[in-house]
Design a protein around this motif. Structure first.
Motif, PDB file in Angstrom:
ATOM      1  N   LEU A 198       0.622  -1.048  -0.281  1.00  0.00           N
ATOM      2  CA  LEU A 198      -0.405   0.214  -0.069  1.00  0.00           C
ATOM      3  C   LEU A 198       0.798   0.949  -0.336  1.00  0.00           C
ATOM      4  CD1 LEU A 198      -2.941  -0.758   2.607  1.00  0.00           C
ATOM      5  CD2 LEU A 198      -2.944  -0.940  -0.208  1.00  0.00           C
ATOM      6  N   ALA A 199       1.976   1.210   0.531  1.00  0.00           N
ATOM      7  CA  ALA A 199       3.076   2.305   0.847  1.00  0.00           C
ATOM      8  C   ALA A 199       3.742   2.726  -0.629  1.00  0.00           C
ATOM      9  CB  ALA A 199       3.882   1.873   1.829  1.00  0.00           C
ATOM     10  N   LEU A 200       3.557   1.857  -1.369  1.00  0.00           N
ATOM     11  CA  LEU A 200       4.973   1.595  -2.525  1.00  0.00           C
ATOM     12  C   LEU A 200       4.027   1.963  -3.483  1.00  0.00           C
ATOM     13  CD1 LEU A 200       6.844  -1.731  -2.237  1.00  0.00           C
ATOM     14  CD2 LEU A 200       8.175   0.768  -2.281  1.00  0.00           C
ATOM     15  N   ASN A 201       2.043   1.370  -3.384  1.00  0.00           N
ATOM     16  CA  ASN A 201       1.499   2.391  -4.614  1.00  0.00           C
ATOM     17  C   ASN A 201       1.187   3.829  -4.149  1.00  0.00           C
ATOM     18  OD1 ASN A 201       0.600  -0.259  -6.303  1.00  0.00           O
ATOM     19  ND2 ASN A 201      -0.642  -1.205  -4.415  1.00  0.00           N
ATOM     20  N   GLY A 202       1.117   4.494  -3.074  1.00  0.00           N
ATOM     21  CA  GLY A 202       1.103   5.534  -2.735  1.00  0.00           C
ATOM     22  C   GLY A 202       2.665   6.460  -3.660  1.00  0.00           C
ATOM     23  N   TRP A 203       3.017   5.433  -3.565  1.00  0.00           N
ATOM     24  CA  TRP A 203       4.837   6.584  -3.907  1.00  0.00           C
ATOM     25  C   TRP A 203       5.064   6.057  -5.385  1.00  0.00           C
ATOM     26  CZ3 TRP A 203       8.287   3.992   0.402  1.00  0.00           C
ATOM     27  CH2 TRP A 203       8.143   4.639   1.784  1.00  0.00           C
ATOM     28  N   ASN A 204       3.976   5.876  -5.676  1.00  0.00           N
ATOM     29  CA  ASN A 204       4.011   5.409  -7.666  1.00  0.00           C
ATOM     30  C   ASN A 204       5.547   4.287  -8.250  1.00  0.00           C
ATOM     31  OD1 ASN A 204       1.637   6.914  -8.140  1.00  0.00           O
ATOM     32  ND2 ASN A 204       3.301   9.065  -8.215  1.00  0.00           N
TER      33      ASN A 204
END
Length: 327
Positions: A210-216
């Protein structure tokens, strides 16, 4: 003659100085009765006392119940494919689990019912809910093989909680059954990773994705979501929960005076990070806890060596070897 003399009339008349309404004792009784009625009329009403437990004694159980409801709601969100609120509710249940036990000890309302209720709530919130969430999130792609790590994690969580409940029985001086009593230096350590921490470690791939998806960063997010990686994490965390690895319980944890200020600053920075980017902060928290495990083992072994050194017998030389024999 029907008429009587003064003596006869005096026999039926009230004596001189006595009131006609009755004796002085009768008037006094009637007056005291009136005063009692007035006192009862103007007396402040007292609140009736009800039998039962105080509300303060129910607060820890209420928090446990809220944590149980949070775990059940997380399962519902997982079934709907809403991963973020499901993971957030499991974290919320873990926070409540860390409060209710300490609050019960603070209020001195610990009971066996509360301990059993807390363990049942922990099994659902930190054993069943994370396993089901991860299976629906990615492990279902592995079909039956993907369900095996989730099943193993839930079973190990139940075994870990059952072992913890068995250790709550206070054995006698010479225990006949059950686990032996813990030594004093081991009171600040858990045996194995506790269930809430195990749930947080198991959900590390979800937090990181979820964090990496938020960081593109979709490529890294898909790597974190791979069933092989998630299954490996589940198996390792399940083994840590049922292991005999000593882990800090933070109940009697003492912070050195020179480290108080850096610790407060670190907590403040982490809190700010948690508000701005919660999934990255939770993933980082899992890494920090995993990195603390070797230090926990080292601390336990050091305390054990010190306790065993204090119990070593002291050899006192006899008088013959010391040159002080009998004359």
């Amino acid at each position: 003659m029907s008429g009587g003399g003064p003596e006869d009339r005096g026999a039926h008349a009230p004596p001189r100085g006595r009131p006609e309404g009755g004796t002085y004792e009768g008037l006094a009784r009637r007056g005291s009765a009136g005063i009692r009625r007035l006192r009862r009329r103007f007396r402040p009403r007292t609140r009736p006392r009800f039998e039962g437990q105080s509300f303060n004694r129910l607060i820890p159980n209420i928090l446990t119940l809220i944590a149980l409801c949070a775990g059940l709601t997380a399962i519902r969100f997982a079934l709907d494919g809403r991963w973020e609120p499901a993971a957030g509710l499991i974290v919320f249940a873990a926070a409540l689990d860390g409060i209710d036990g300490r609050l019960a000890r603070l209020l001195k309302v610990t009971s066996r019912f509360g301990a059993e209720f807390d363990s049942l709530s922990d099994f659902l919130s930190f054993g069943v809910a994370p396993a089901l969430l991860l299976y629906l999130w990615t492990m279902h792609e592995g079909r039956g093989l993907g369900f095996a790590p989730c099943l193993l994690f839930a079973v190990c969580s139940a075994l870990r909680l059952a072992r913890f409940n068995a250790s709550l029985d206070a054995p006698g001086p010479v225990p006949l059954t059950g686990p032996p009593p813990k030594p004093a230096y081991a009171q600040s350590f858990f045996t194995g990773v506790p269930a809430p921490a195990g749930a947080g470690l198991a959900l590390f791939p979800l937090f990181a994705a979820l964090a990496l998806n938020g960081w593109n960063m979709p490529v890294l997010a898909e790597a974190m979501r791979h069933p092989l990686f998630v299954g490996t994490v589940l198996v390792v965390v399940a083994a840590l929960m049922v292991s005999t690895l000593p882990t800090w319980s933070f109940k009697n944890f003492k912070v050195p005076r020179e480290l108080v200020l850096p610790l407060l600053l670190g907590v403040g920075i982490f809190a700010a990070f948690l508000v701005t980017d919660p999934w990255a902060a939770l993933a980082l928290g899992g890494l920090i806890y995993a990195g603390m495990l070797p230090f926990s083992v080292r601390s336990y072994r050091r305390l054990k060596r010190e306790a065993e050194a204090m119990l070593e017998p002291v050899v006192v030389p006899s008088s013959e070897h010391a040159g002080g024999g009998a004359p």
